[in-house]
Design a protein around this motif. Structure first.
Motif, short mmCIF file in Angstrom:
data_model
loop_
_atom_site.label_atom_id
_atom_site.label_comp_id
_atom_site.label_asym_id
_atom_site.label_seq_id
_atom_site.Cartn_x
_atom_site.Cartn_y
_atom_site.Cartn_z
N PRO A 178 1.22 26.27 1.00
CA PRO A 178 1.34 24.97 1.67
C PRO A 178 0.27 24.00 1.17
O PRO A 178 -0.81 24.40 0.75
N ALA A 179 0.58 22.73 1.24
CA ALA A 179 -0.31 21.70 0.72
C ALA A 179 -1.24 21.19 1.79
O ALA A 179 -0.99 21.32 3.00
N LEU A 180 -2.34 20.58 1.34
CA LEU A 180 -3.20 19.77 2.19
C LEU A 180 -2.79 18.32 1.96
O LEU A 180 -3.11 17.73 0.93
N PRO A 181 -2.03 17.72 2.89
CA PRO A 181 -1.51 16.37 2.68
C PRO A 181 -2.46 15.29 3.22
O PRO A 181 -3.11 15.47 4.26
N PHE A 182 -2.53 14.17 2.50
CA PHE A 182 -3.34 13.04 2.97
C PHE A 182 -2.84 11.77 2.30
O PHE A 182 -2.01 11.82 1.39
N VAL A 183 -3.32 10.62 2.76
CA VAL A 183 -2.96 9.33 2.17
C VAL A 183 -4.23 8.58 1.80
O VAL A 183 -5.29 8.79 2.39
N VAL A 184 -4.10 7.70 0.81
CA VAL A 184 -5.23 6.93 0.29
C VAL A 184 -4.84 5.47 0.23
O VAL A 184 -3.77 5.13 -0.31
N ILE A 185 -5.69 4.60 0.73
CA ILE A 185 -5.44 3.16 0.71
C ILE A 185 -6.69 2.43 0.24
O ILE A 185 -7.82 2.87 0.51
N GLY A 186 -6.49 1.32 -0.44
CA GLY A 186 -7.63 0.53 -0.89
C GLY A 186 -7.38 -0.95 -0.76
O GLY A 186 -6.24 -1.41 -0.75
N ASP A 187 -8.47 -1.71 -0.58
CA ASP A 187 -8.42 -3.18 -0.66
C ASP A 187 -7.44 -3.74 0.37
O ASP A 187 -6.44 -4.35 0.04
N TRP A 188 -7.78 -3.56 1.66
CA TRP A 188 -6.78 -3.78 2.70
C TRP A 188 -7.12 -4.80 3.76
O TRP A 188 -6.24 -5.45 4.29
N GLY A 189 -8.37 -4.99 4.17
CA GLY A 189 -8.67 -5.67 5.42
C GLY A 189 -8.52 -7.17 5.41
O GLY A 189 -9.49 -7.91 5.20
N ARG A 190 -7.31 -7.68 5.70
CA ARG A 190 -7.05 -9.12 5.70
C ARG A 190 -6.43 -9.59 7.02
O ARG A 190 -5.59 -10.47 7.03
N ARG A 191 -6.81 -8.99 8.11
CA ARG A 191 -6.33 -9.36 9.44
C ARG A 191 -4.80 -9.33 9.51
O ARG A 191 -4.17 -10.14 10.19
N GLY A 192 -4.22 -8.39 8.77
CA GLY A 192 -2.77 -8.21 8.77
C GLY A 192 -2.02 -9.04 7.76
O GLY A 192 -0.82 -8.83 7.57
N ALA A 193 -2.67 -9.98 7.10
CA ALA A 193 -2.01 -10.88 6.17
C ALA A 193 -1.80 -10.23 4.80
O ALA A 193 -2.30 -9.13 4.53
N HIS A 244 0.70 -8.84 3.36
CA HIS A 244 1.44 -7.58 3.40
C HIS A 244 0.63 -6.41 3.96
O HIS A 244 1.11 -5.28 3.95
N GLN A 245 -0.59 -6.66 4.46
CA GLN A 245 -1.36 -5.55 5.01
C GLN A 245 -0.64 -4.87 6.17
O GLN A 245 -0.59 -3.64 6.24
N ALA A 246 -0.07 -5.66 7.08
CA ALA A 246 0.61 -5.07 8.24
C ALA A 246 1.81 -4.24 7.81
O ALA A 246 2.04 -3.14 8.35
N GLU A 247 2.57 -4.74 6.83
CA GLU A 247 3.75 -4.00 6.37
C GLU A 247 3.34 -2.69 5.69
O GLU A 247 3.96 -1.64 5.90
N VAL A 248 2.30 -2.75 4.88
CA VAL A 248 1.81 -1.53 4.24
C VAL A 248 1.32 -0.54 5.30
O VAL A 248 1.58 0.67 5.21
N GLU A 279 -3.31 -7.81 -0.66
CA GLU A 279 -3.01 -8.73 -1.76
C GLU A 279 -2.93 -7.97 -3.09
O GLU A 279 -3.78 -7.14 -3.40
N THR A 280 -1.89 -8.28 -3.88
CA THR A 280 -1.75 -7.70 -5.21
C THR A 280 -1.42 -8.81 -6.22
O THR A 280 -1.34 -9.99 -5.86
N TYR A 281 -1.19 -8.42 -7.46
CA TYR A 281 -0.79 -9.37 -8.50
C TYR A 281 0.21 -8.67 -9.41
O TYR A 281 0.33 -7.44 -9.42
N ALA A 292 3.19 -3.79 -6.91
CA ALA A 292 3.78 -3.63 -5.57
C ALA A 292 2.68 -3.37 -4.55
O ALA A 292 1.62 -2.82 -4.86
N HIS A 293 2.93 -3.75 -3.30
CA HIS A 293 2.01 -3.46 -2.21
C HIS A 293 2.26 -2.03 -1.73
O HIS A 293 3.41 -1.62 -1.58
N GLY A 294 1.18 -1.29 -1.46
CA GLY A 294 1.39 0.07 -1.00
C GLY A 294 0.12 0.90 -1.02
O GLY A 294 -0.99 0.40 -0.96
N PHE A 295 0.31 2.20 -1.16
CA PHE A 295 -0.78 3.17 -1.00
C PHE A 295 -0.42 4.42 -1.79
O PHE A 295 0.63 4.48 -2.46
N LEU A 296 -1.27 5.43 -1.71
CA LEU A 296 -1.06 6.68 -2.42
C LEU A 296 -0.82 7.81 -1.42
O LEU A 296 -1.56 7.96 -0.46
#
Length: 312
Positions: free
Chosen positions: A33-48, A50-54, A261-263, A277-281
């Motif tokens: 079995p795996a050890l599952p986790f998620v990774v996110i970076g560059d996020w804190g924009r008071r929900g703006a 696409h932060q909230a959607e991500v 925010e992305t480019y 694309a906006h998202g995470f790992l």
């Protein structure tokens, strides 16, 4: 590995349409079995931006994989960090965004350059208000136990003090000692007997896009030889507001800086993957392999890879 460098259109990324052979399928029969986790970076924009959607999609994905923890690779609060434990950013950019039950797990957090525009002490102390916020020091390590009882050592580093351009700027790292941190990392990696050693920082070393605006020579010079010497198979980072994957000298370099925010990245300039694309790992660590997949705000998976453990 033979990686495609053919770019995806933004529509392909958002809809999850992949060229044949781009993503590797996870083996149907896993050894443990795996050890599952998620990774996110560059996020804190008071929900703006696409932060909230991500954040919503990250909660859904975390639930679907039974994620054990979250890693934040820095730039937690834009544009200028936080000023105190009572800063409104805490509520608006963290507590009110990542509300899913599956995200009420430990968050192992490091600092980015935008965090250094504010006060660092509140981020180091916020565990007193939120037990899931775990930043015991500017750089630290922790050990996870895998299903077969073997260990995985995770090394969380503070990369901003290594960047010479920040000296004397609004990114207040002048009182930090990168040489001392490098000595700590070298010693800690050398002392580790864990089969897995994973290093996590804010800034990239190498990226799929390459060039002076994406690679970081100030980190490549001190860190790349150290990662090779200690048989580190993967380095995970943020900072570049994108999703990127590239392999250099046998090490996988994974950029996940798309939490808000992305480019538009354009095509990868090295064999690998790049997308705006906006998202995470999403990640699953097993005794022999690390399975990673980028996940967009819509739940699409534009790229995945299985990274083997480095013998050593």
């Amino acid at each position: 590995m033979n990686l495609t460098s053919k770019p995806l259109s933004r529509r392909q990324v958002l809809l999850g349409a992949l060229p044949a052979g781009l993503a590797l399928t996870v083996p149907a029969r896993a050894a443990a079995p795996a050890l599952p986790f998620v990774v996110i970076g560059d996020w804190g924009r008071r929900g703006a931006d696409h932060q909230a959607e991500v954040g919503r999609q990250m909660g859904e994905t975390a639930a679907s994989i039974a994620s054990r923890f979250v890693i934040s690779v820095g730039d937690n609060f834009y544009e200028n960090g936080v000023q105190s434990l009572d800063d409104t950013h805490w509520r608006q950019s963290f507590e009110a965004i990542y509300t899913a039950p599956a995200l009420q797990t430990p968050w192992y957090v490091i600092l980015g350059n935008h965090d250094y525009r504010g006060e660092i002490a509140p981020q180091l102390a916020y565990h007193s208000k939120s037990p899931r916020w775990r930043m015991p020091a500017r750089y630290f390590s922790r050990t996870e136990t895998l299903a077969d009882g073997s260990a995985a050592d995770l090394f969380f580093i503070d990369t901003s003090p290594f960047i010479r351009a920040y000296r004397g700027s609004a990114v207040r790292i002048d009182d930090q000692d990168p040489a001392a941190q490098l000595a700590w990392l070298d010693q800690a990696l050398g002392a580790s007997t864990a089969p897995w050693k994973i290093v996590i920082g804010h800034h990239p070393l190498y990226t799929a896009l390459g060039g002076a605006h994406h690679d970081q020579p100030d980190l490549i010079a001190p860190l790349a030889p150290l990662l090779r010497r200690h048989h580190v198979p993967v380095y995970i980072n943020g900072h570049d507001h994108s999703m990127q994957y590239v392999e250099m000298d046998g090490i996988a370099y994974v950029t996940t800086g798309a939490g808000s925010e992305t480019y538009e990245t354009g095509p990868a300039n090295r064999p690998g993957f790049a997308a705006g694309a906006h998202g995470f790992l999403r990640a699953a660590l097993r005794p022999e392999v690390l399975e990673i997949a980028f996940v967009t705000e819509t739940g699409a998976i534009p790229f995945s890879r299985v990274i083997p453990r480095t013998p050593g």
